[in-house]
Write a protein that holds these residues in place. Structure first.
Motif, mmCIF file in Angstrom:
data_model
loop_
_atom_site.group_PDB
_atom_site.id
_atom_site.type_symbol
_atom_site.label_atom_id
_atom_site.label_comp_id
_atom_site.label_asym_id
_atom_site.label_seq_id
_atom_site.Cartn_x
_atom_site.Cartn_y
_atom_site.Cartn_z
ATOM 1 N N LEU A 233 60.509 -21.729 4.031
ATOM 2 C CA LEU A 233 61.307 -22.274 2.408
ATOM 3 C C LEU A 233 60.777 -24.159 2.441
ATOM 4 C CD1 LEU A 233 63.239 -23.357 0.401
ATOM 5 C CD2 LEU A 233 64.872 -23.756 2.612
ATOM 6 N N TRP A 234 60.018 -24.189 3.467
ATOM 7 C CA TRP A 234 59.620 -25.918 3.484
ATOM 8 C C TRP A 234 58.030 -25.711 2.542
ATOM 9 C CZ3 TRP A 234 59.974 -31.086 3.125
ATOM 10 C CH2 TRP A 234 59.353 -31.759 3.297
ATOM 11 N N VAL A 235 57.224 -24.641 4.343
ATOM 12 C CA VAL A 235 55.827 -24.814 3.673
ATOM 13 C C VAL A 235 55.712 -24.252 2.103
ATOM 14 C CG1 VAL A 235 53.640 -23.489 4.489
ATOM 15 C CG2 VAL A 235 55.127 -24.417 5.966
ATOM 16 N N VAL A 236 56.508 -23.978 1.112
ATOM 17 C CA VAL A 236 56.037 -22.922 0.182
ATOM 18 C C VAL A 236 56.238 -23.339 -0.576
ATOM 19 C CG1 VAL A 236 56.644 -21.150 -1.415
ATOM 20 C CG2 VAL A 236 56.243 -20.259 1.267
ATOM 21 N N SER A 237 57.624 -24.850 -0.207
ATOM 22 C CA SER A 237 57.989 -25.375 -1.048
ATOM 23 C C SER A 237 56.863 -27.045 -1.642
ATOM 24 C CB SER A 237 59.088 -26.206 -1.286
ATOM 25 O OG SER A 237 60.817 -25.126 -0.969
ATOM 26 N N VAL A 238 56.077 -27.431 -0.468
ATOM 27 C CA VAL A 238 55.386 -28.117 -0.199
ATOM 28 C C VAL A 238 54.206 -27.367 -1.578
ATOM 29 C CG1 VAL A 238 53.724 -29.350 1.207
ATOM 30 C CG2 VAL A 238 56.351 -29.269 1.999
ATOM 31 N N TYR A 239 53.643 -27.115 -1.133
ATOM 32 C CA TYR A 239 52.407 -25.547 -1.756
ATOM 33 C C TYR A 239 53.106 -25.845 -2.845
ATOM 34 C CZ TYR A 239 49.265 -22.694 -2.756
ATOM 35 O OH TYR A 239 47.734 -21.923 -3.455
ATOM 36 N N LEU A 240 53.299 -25.331 -3.709
ATOM 37 C CA LEU A 240 54.182 -25.642 -4.949
ATOM 38 C C LEU A 240 53.745 -26.908 -5.720
ATOM 39 C CD1 LEU A 240 56.929 -22.810 -4.980
ATOM 40 C CD2 LEU A 240 54.242 -21.825 -5.929
ATOM 41 N N VAL A 241 54.246 -27.469 -5.221
ATOM 42 C CA VAL A 241 54.301 -29.035 -5.532
ATOM 43 C C VAL A 241 52.488 -29.712 -5.322
ATOM 44 C CG1 VAL A 241 55.118 -31.335 -5.221
ATOM 45 C CG2 VAL A 241 56.541 -29.585 -5.561
ATOM 46 N N ALA A 242 52.344 -29.258 -3.879
ATOM 47 C CA ALA A 242 50.841 -29.663 -3.996
ATOM 48 C C ALA A 242 50.284 -29.792 -4.544
ATOM 49 C CB ALA A 242 50.078 -29.849 -2.495
ATOM 50 N N PHE A 243 49.815 -28.368 -5.426
ATOM 51 C CA PHE A 243 48.525 -27.640 -5.703
ATOM 52 C C PHE A 243 49.607 -27.434 -7.301
ATOM 53 C CE2 PHE A 243 47.318 -27.039 -1.875
ATOM 54 C CZ PHE A 243 46.325 -27.310 -1.674
ATOM 55 N N HIS A 244 50.274 -27.757 -8.060
ATOM 56 C CA HIS A 244 50.963 -27.431 -9.079
ATOM 57 C C HIS A 244 49.585 -27.490 -10.489
ATOM 58 C CE1 HIS A 244 53.139 -27.220 -13.037
ATOM 59 N NE2 HIS A 244 52.828 -28.977 -12.919
ATOM 60 N N GLY A 245 49.239 -26.510 -10.805
ATOM 61 C CA GLY A 245 48.183 -26.096 -11.914
ATOM 62 C C GLY A 245 47.148 -26.206 -11.360
ATOM 63 N N ALA A 246 46.615 -25.722 -9.911
ATOM 64 C CA ALA A 246 45.390 -25.582 -9.259
ATOM 65 C C ALA A 246 45.718 -24.493 -8.028
ATOM 66 C CB ALA A 246 45.185 -27.257 -8.770
ATOM 67 N N ARG A 247 44.217 -24.564 -7.485
ATOM 68 C CA ARG A 247 44.678 -23.037 -5.757
ATOM 69 C C ARG A 247 44.094 -24.498 -5.312
ATOM 70 N NH1 ARG A 247 42.973 -17.486 -7.636
ATOM 71 N NH2 ARG A 247 43.730 -17.454 -5.488
ATOM 72 N N PRO A 248 43.491 -23.646 -3.547
ATOM 73 C CA PRO A 248 43.053 -24.817 -2.255
ATOM 74 C C PRO A 248 41.759 -24.168 -3.302
ATOM 75 C CG PRO A 248 45.053 -23.060 -1.751
ATOM 76 C CD PRO A 248 44.302 -22.962 -3.305
ATOM 77 N N TRP A 249 40.765 -25.453 -3.020
ATOM 78 C CA TRP A 249 39.385 -25.519 -2.969
ATOM 79 C C TRP A 249 38.630 -25.332 -4.033
ATOM 80 C CZ3 TRP A 249 39.962 -26.232 2.256
ATOM 81 C CH2 TRP A 249 40.104 -25.445 2.609
ATOM 82 N N GLY A 250 39.575 -26.290 -4.799
ATOM 83 C CA GLY A 250 38.974 -26.081 -6.469
ATOM 84 C C GLY A 250 39.128 -24.920 -7.120
ATOM 85 N N ARG A 251 39.428 -24.440 -6.604
ATOM 86 C CA ARG A 251 39.699 -22.466 -7.523
ATOM 87 C C ARG A 251 40.917 -23.195 -8.952
ATOM 88 N NH1 ARG A 251 37.798 -18.365 -4.360
ATOM 89 N NH2 ARG A 251 36.884 -19.383 -2.959
ATOM 90 N N THR A 252 40.448 -22.294 -10.061
ATOM 91 C CA THR A 252 41.149 -22.774 -11.806
ATOM 92 C C THR A 252 42.098 -22.187 -10.908
ATOM 93 O OG1 THR A 252 40.619 -20.243 -11.524
ATOM 94 C CG2 THR A 252 38.900 -22.282 -12.683
#
Length: 254
Positions: A233-252
């Motif tokens: 619950l915690w990690v996926v929530s942080v991920y969805l906020v941190a990578f809103h509109g993007a993906r890791p490593w600069g991917r589209t």
């Protein structure tokens, strides 16, 4: 009289046929108003919606069910039978193995790896990835401490553990910490070719850590399940906020 536009026995597509083909490719365009907007949103963001469902909504429901069970009954019906079954497996070799796994699941493995991961990402200037990992890993630890104090559940006392613990039990800090790290690695690796190896290794490690805590008799199964649910619950929530509109490593974006 034959249509002069025909070529090789075929007529150009009619407007109705074009509309039908367009509807198959983009079904929301045949709808109107709010319905079209909703379907278009789902088609564009289905990956993130699926991640939110699997990583946030299902764990939230699971944690709530476990918390209610603990609040009303103290333990779940399967807690003691599982611990008793694992107690029957004790022996010198398994004792050493699960003590080592338990230590790797926190002070000698997960915590140092967490720190090195954030430092490595920062030094390589992957700042978004470093911020995500730092918030997810540190926040998970703080959330675990706060939740333990909130529920104040005593640890099992079915037998004298060879590696006793003395703080509160629910949710398991080892289970939550190892699953938090697993989720962070999986989400960072997902856009890469290493995704499946990462999933297999990370989840296997988190599972072994959880089993080690049960084998040692310092947690109930519900503590382990709650730790896994809270981590997700915690990690996926942080991920969805941190990578809103993007993906890791600069991917589209998805």
């Amino acid at each position: 009289m034959p249509d002069p536009r025909a070529r090789d026995g075929a007529l150009p597509p009619s407007p109705d046929a074009q509309t039908s083909d367009e509807g198959l490719r983009h079904p929301w365009r045949t709808l109107g108003g709010a319905t079209a907007g909703l379907v278009r949103f789902v088609f564009r963001h289905w990956r993130r919606l699926a991640l939110a469902f699997v990583g946030v909504l299902l764990p939230l429901w699971g944690f709530a069910e476990l918390a209610e069970e603990i609040h009303e009954h103290g333990t779940a019906g399967f807690d003691e039978p599982i611990l008793r079954a694992l107690q029957q497996q004790h022996g010198p070799a398994l004792d050493r193995f699960f003590v080592a796994i338990s230590q790797l699941g926190y002070q000698y493995g997960v915590v140092p790896f967490d720190i090195l991961l954030v430092l490595a990402l920062s030094l390589r200037r992957h700042l978004r990835e470093a911020i995500f990992a730092g918030l997810a890993l540190a926040g998970s630890g703080l959330l675990n401490v706060a939740t333990k104090l909130l529920f104040a559940r005593e640890r099992p006392d079915l037998w004298l553990s060879i590696a006793p613990e003395h703080n509160y039990s629910f949710p398991s800090g080892h289970a939550m910490g190892s699953m938090t790290l697993a989720w962070v690695l999986i989400l960072l690796a997902w856009p890469t070719r290493a995704r499946w190896w990462t999933i297999a290794a990370a989840l296997s490690f988190a599972w072994l850590v959880g089993v080690s805590r049960l084998y040692l008799g310092v947690h109930f199964p519900t503590d382990i399940l709650a730790g896994w649910a809270a981590a997700s619950l915690w990690v996926v929530s942080v991920y969805l906020v941190a990578f809103h509109g993007a993906r890791p490593w600069g991917r589209t974006r998805d």
